[in-house]
Scaffold this active site. Structure first.
Site, mmCIF file in Angstrom:
data_model
loop_
_atom_site.group_PDB
_atom_site.id
_atom_site.type_symbol
_atom_site.label_atom_id
_atom_site.label_comp_id
_atom_site.label_asym_id
_atom_site.label_seq_id
_atom_site.Cartn_x
_atom_site.Cartn_y
_atom_site.Cartn_z
ATOM 1 N N LYS A 59 -12.625 -1.044 -5.857
ATOM 2 C CA LYS A 59 -11.645 -1.859 -6.600
ATOM 3 C C LYS A 59 -11.468 -3.129 -5.783
ATOM 4 O O LYS A 59 -10.929 -3.094 -4.665
ATOM 5 C CB LYS A 59 -10.344 -1.069 -6.734
ATOM 6 N N GLY A 119 -3.872 -1.791 2.865
ATOM 7 C CA GLY A 119 -2.894 -2.636 2.189
ATOM 8 C C GLY A 119 -1.495 -2.218 2.541
ATOM 9 O O GLY A 119 -1.230 -1.797 3.675
ATOM 10 N N SER A 120 -0.602 -2.310 1.559
ATOM 11 C CA SER A 120 0.818 -2.088 1.828
ATOM 12 C C SER A 120 1.165 -0.610 1.904
ATOM 13 O O SER A 120 0.456 0.244 1.356
ATOM 14 C CB SER A 120 1.653 -2.734 0.719
ATOM 15 N N GLY A 133 1.727 0.536 -1.725
ATOM 16 C CA GLY A 133 0.489 0.790 -2.469
ATOM 17 C C GLY A 133 -0.222 2.025 -1.944
ATOM 18 O O GLY A 133 -0.650 2.894 -2.722
ATOM 19 N N GLY A 134 -0.340 2.113 -0.619
ATOM 20 C CA GLY A 134 -1.046 3.261 -0.026
ATOM 21 C C GLY A 134 -0.361 4.564 -0.358
ATOM 22 O O GLY A 134 -1.002 5.562 -0.681
ATOM 23 N N GLU A 144 -4.762 2.937 5.251
ATOM 24 C CA GLU A 144 -4.292 2.223 6.446
ATOM 25 C C GLU A 144 -3.265 1.220 5.940
ATOM 26 O O GLU A 144 -3.583 0.366 5.111
ATOM 27 C CB GLU A 144 -5.495 1.547 7.110
ATOM 28 N N CYS A 189 -2.837 -6.463 10.137
ATOM 29 C CA CYS A 189 -2.134 -5.188 10.257
ATOM 30 C C CYS A 189 -1.806 -4.900 11.709
ATOM 31 O O CYS A 189 -0.981 -4.041 12.004
ATOM 32 C CB CYS A 189 -2.953 -4.062 9.652
ATOM 33 N N GLU A 200 7.307 -3.606 8.083
ATOM 34 C CA GLU A 200 6.306 -4.637 8.401
ATOM 35 C C GLU A 200 6.694 -5.957 7.728
ATOM 36 O O GLU A 200 6.965 -5.972 6.527
ATOM 37 C CB GLU A 200 4.938 -4.171 7.881
#
Ligand code: NAP
Length: 525
Positions: free
Chosen positions: A179, A236-237, A240-241, A260, A297, A390
C-alpha cells in the site's frame, strides 16, 4: 517519465476506482494535475490472489535465484536515474542530498540481502540426529507467504514501496503487496515500474509484487483483512499501526503485524557530561532534532537531566539554537496538522513551559511548524502518560529531575521506545551502569554519547522496541534480521533425506553453516 496514476497489480496497470487524489508539493502546497486512483476492494483481491499464485510458483526458488532478483531490483531502481530523486524531492521536500543518500541505502539494502542469501546460513538449519530414543529432527526457516506492506511518509525510499519491509519480505521469498503512501504517489509509481522490469528480467511470477495506491484507510483495511495475507509490515503512526494490528487480530485467522510506530527516544545527560561537553551536546542535539525537519521515528523527543544552574544554562542554549534555526519543510498537510494537534495537546498541560516555538507559522507558503522546545518536571511526566506522545517534527521536551532518584523513577515510568541514549563521562561508568541497563529495558537500541537519528543497515542493528514503539518487540524492521519477520521455522521429524530441502540434507550440498548436534559446522552431517 510517463506516469499513469494507476495501481500496479501483478505488473498490469488498473484504475477501476472513481476516487482519486493528487500529489502535493509541500514547498508550495501546489498539487500536480495527474489523478491517482484509490484501489478498489476488487483490485485488492486481485493483487492478493496474484501474490498467492506467485507464492505457489516461487516458494521453492533457491536462495541464489532470489538473490539475483534482489540485485536486479537494485539495478532497476538505479536505472530510474535522477527522475526518481527529483520526484521524491518534489513530493516530500526532503532535499536532494538527503534523498541521494536514502537511495543508496535503499539499493544497498537489496544487495545486502542478496549477499546474505548467497552466503546461505540465514536459513538457520539446525539438525539433531537420531539418537537412542530420539527421532531425527531438522529445522530451518521458510517464507510465510504473501505479505502486506504499508509504506511510510517520511522515508519515500528506505521505508516505502522499495523500503526495508519490501526488501526483507522478498528476500524471505514472500510476494509483497504494497500500500503506497499517498504523500508520494508519483515516486511510488516509479518504484512499481522498477519492480515490473526486475520481475520481467529475472523471470519471476508477476504477482511477486503489486502496488496499490490509496488515500484513506479503506485500501489498508481490505488488505489486512484479506485471508490470503500472512503477515503485515507497517511504519507510521501509533494510531494507524494500532488500528492495523487490531484489524489483523479480528480476522477469523489472525496474522502477525510488525508495526513500527511512535517513539520519543529518551536522552539522559549526566551532570558530568554537561560539565565537560555542554556546547558540543547542545549542537548535536539541535542538529538531531531538526534533521529532516524532525520527521524521524528516532528523533530525540525527551531529554532528561538533573536540575542545576548548568542544566538551566544548557536548556536555554538549546532553546536559543532551535529558535535561530530556520523552520524546515514538513512532508505534507496531514503531518503538519498532526504535529499541531500533538503539540497543542501537550501545551494544554499546565505543567508544560514552552521555551520557544509551540505553534504553526501563520501564512507560510510551505507546510511547516516552528522549531519547538518545551520543559516540564519529572513528576509531571510521571503523572500524565500523554506527555510521552510523539511530536513528529522539530520538537523536543526537557524533563528536569530534582535529583538522581527522581531521574531513575522517571526512567522507570517511560513507555517503550525505539532508542534510548545516555551522555556520560568515562570516569562515571560505575555510577551509571544501573541507569544504562534501566534505559535498556525501555528501548531496542541503547546509544552511548551519540544521537539516535541515523540507523545503520547491518546485521547487528535492532530497530524495534517495546510497545508502543512496535507491536512486536522481538523483531527489527532495519538490518538483516528484519527477514525473520517474514519467515517461520519448520521442523522435519524422521523425513527421508531425499525429501528434505538441500539445506537440511545429510551431505550439506549447499555447503552452508549449520548447527549439527549442537556444534556449528559447514561440513556434512
Ligand atoms: P499514518 O497515518 O500512520 O499512515 C501510514 C499508512 O497507514 C498510510 O498508508 C495510511 O493510509 C495507513 N493507515 C493509517 N491508519 C489506518 C487505518 N486505521 N487502517 C488502515 N490503514 C491505515 O502515518 P503518516 O501518514 O505517515 O503520518 C501521520 C503521523 O504518523 C505523523 O504525524 C507521525 O506522528 C506518525 N509517523 C510516525 C513514523 C514513525 O516512524 N514513528 C513515521 C511516519 C509517521 P492513508 O494515508 O491512505 O490513510
Amino acid at each position: 517519465m510517463q506516469l499513469t496514476g494507476q495501481n500496479y497489480i501483478a505488473g498490469v496497470t488498473s484504475a477501476e476506482g472513481a476516487e482519486t487524489f493528487f500529489s502535493v508539493n509541500p514547498r508550495s502546497k501546489e498539487r500536480d494535475d495527474l489523478p491517482y486512483h484509490n484501489a478498489t476492494a476488487a483490485e485488492v483481491d486481485r493483487a492478493v490472489e496474484a501474490a498467492a499464485a506467485a507464492f505457489a510458483e516461487a516458494r521453492n526458488y533457491s536462495s541464489t535465484r532470489i538473490a539475483d532478483f534482489l540485485d536486479e531490483i537494485a539495478d532497476q531502481i538505479e536505472a530510474l536515474g535522477d527522475d526518481l530523486l527529483h520526484s521524491a524531492d518534489r513530493e516530500t521536500g526532503l532535499g536532494l542530498p538527503r534523498l541521494t543518500g536514502e537511495r543508496a541505502r535503499t539499493t544497498g539494502q537489496f544487495r545486502a540481502f542478496g549477499a546474505m542469501l548467497r552466503e546461505g546460513s540465514y536459513l538457520r538449519p539446525i539438525i539433531n540426529s537420531e539418537a537412542a530414543g530420539q527421532p531425527s529432527i531438522r529445522q530451518m526457516q521458510f517464507p510465510v507467504g504473501p505479505v502486506a506492506i504499508f509504506a511510510a511518509s517520511n522515508f519515500p525510499f528506505a521505508f516505502a514501496v522499495a523500503g526495508g519491509d519490501t526488501a526483507s519480505a522478498l528476500a524471505a521469498g514472500c510476494p509483497a503487496v504494497v500500500k503506497a503512501h499517498p504523500g508520494h504517489p508519483a515516486t511510488s509509481e516509479m518504484f512499481a515500474l522498477a519492480f515490473k522490469a526486475a520481475i520481467a528480467a529475472q523471470g519471476f511470477p508477476a504477482g511477486a509484487f503489486s502496488m496499490l495506491q490509496g488515500s484513506g484507510i479503506d485500501v489498508g483495511q481490505w488488505l489486512v483483512a484479506h485471508d490470503g495475507i500472512e503477515a503485515v509490515g507497517f511504519t507510521g503512526s501509533l494510531r494507524g499501526g494500532r488500528a492495523i494490528y487490531d484489524a489483523a487480530a479480528r480476522r477469523p485467522r489472525p496474522i502477525p503485524v510488525y508495526a513500527e510506530m511512535g517513539s520519543v527516544n529518551p536522552v539522559v545527560i549526566t551532570q558530568a557530561a554537561l560539565a565537560q561537553r555542554a556546547d558540543e551536546i547542545a549542537d548535536g542535539l539541535v542538529a538531531s532534532v531538526t534533521m529532516g525537519t524532525g520527521q524521524f521515528c528516532t528523533n530525540p523527543g525527551l531529554i532528561l537531566l538533573q536540575d542545576s544552574p548548568a542544566a538551566q544554562h544548557f536548556i536555554a542554549a538549546v532553546s536559543d539554537k532551535m529558535s535561530a534555526a530556520p523552520a524546515g519543510v514538513l512532508l505534507n498537510e496531514t503531518i503538519a496538522r498532526g504535529l499541531e494537534g500533538a503539540v497543542s495537546q501537550t501545551i494544554a498541560n499546565p505543567e508544560i513551559n514552552v521555551l520557544t516555538g509551540g505553534e504553526a507559522i501563520a501564512d507560510s507558503d510551505y507546510f511547516c511548524f516552528s522549531n519547538t522546545v518545551m520543559q516540564t518536571s519529572a513528576s509531571a511526566i510521571r503523572a500524565d502518560d500523554r506527555l510521552q506522545v510523539e511530536h513528529f517534527g522539530p520538537v523536543t521536551l526537557f524533563v528536569v529531575c530534582e535529583d538522581a532518584d527522581d531521574l531513575r523513577a522517571t526512567v522507570d515510568a517511560l513507555e517503550g521506545n525505539l532508542t534510548s541514549t545516555i551522555h556520560a563521562e568515562a570516569d562515571e561508568l560505575d555510577d551509571i551502569s544501573d541507569l544504562l541497563h534501566q534505559l535498556r529495558e525501555k528501548a531496542g537500541r541503547v546509544i552511548w554519547n551519540g544521537f539516535p537519528t541515523g540507523v545503520a543497515v547491518v546485521h547487528a542493528m535492532q530497530h524495534g522496541g517495546p510497545y508502543p514503539a512496535t507491536t512486536a518487540p522481538g523483531t527489527t524492521s532495519v538490518g538483516m534480521n528484519a527477514i525473520y519477520r517474514f519467515m517461520r521455522p519448520i521442523a522435519f521429524q524422521n523425513v527421508p533425506d531425499a525429501l528434505l530441502p538441500d539445506a537440511l540434507k545429510d551431505g550439506n550440498p549447499l555447503g552452508i553453516m549449520r548447527l549439527v548436534d549442537d556444534v556449528y559446522t559447514d561440513g556434512a552431517q
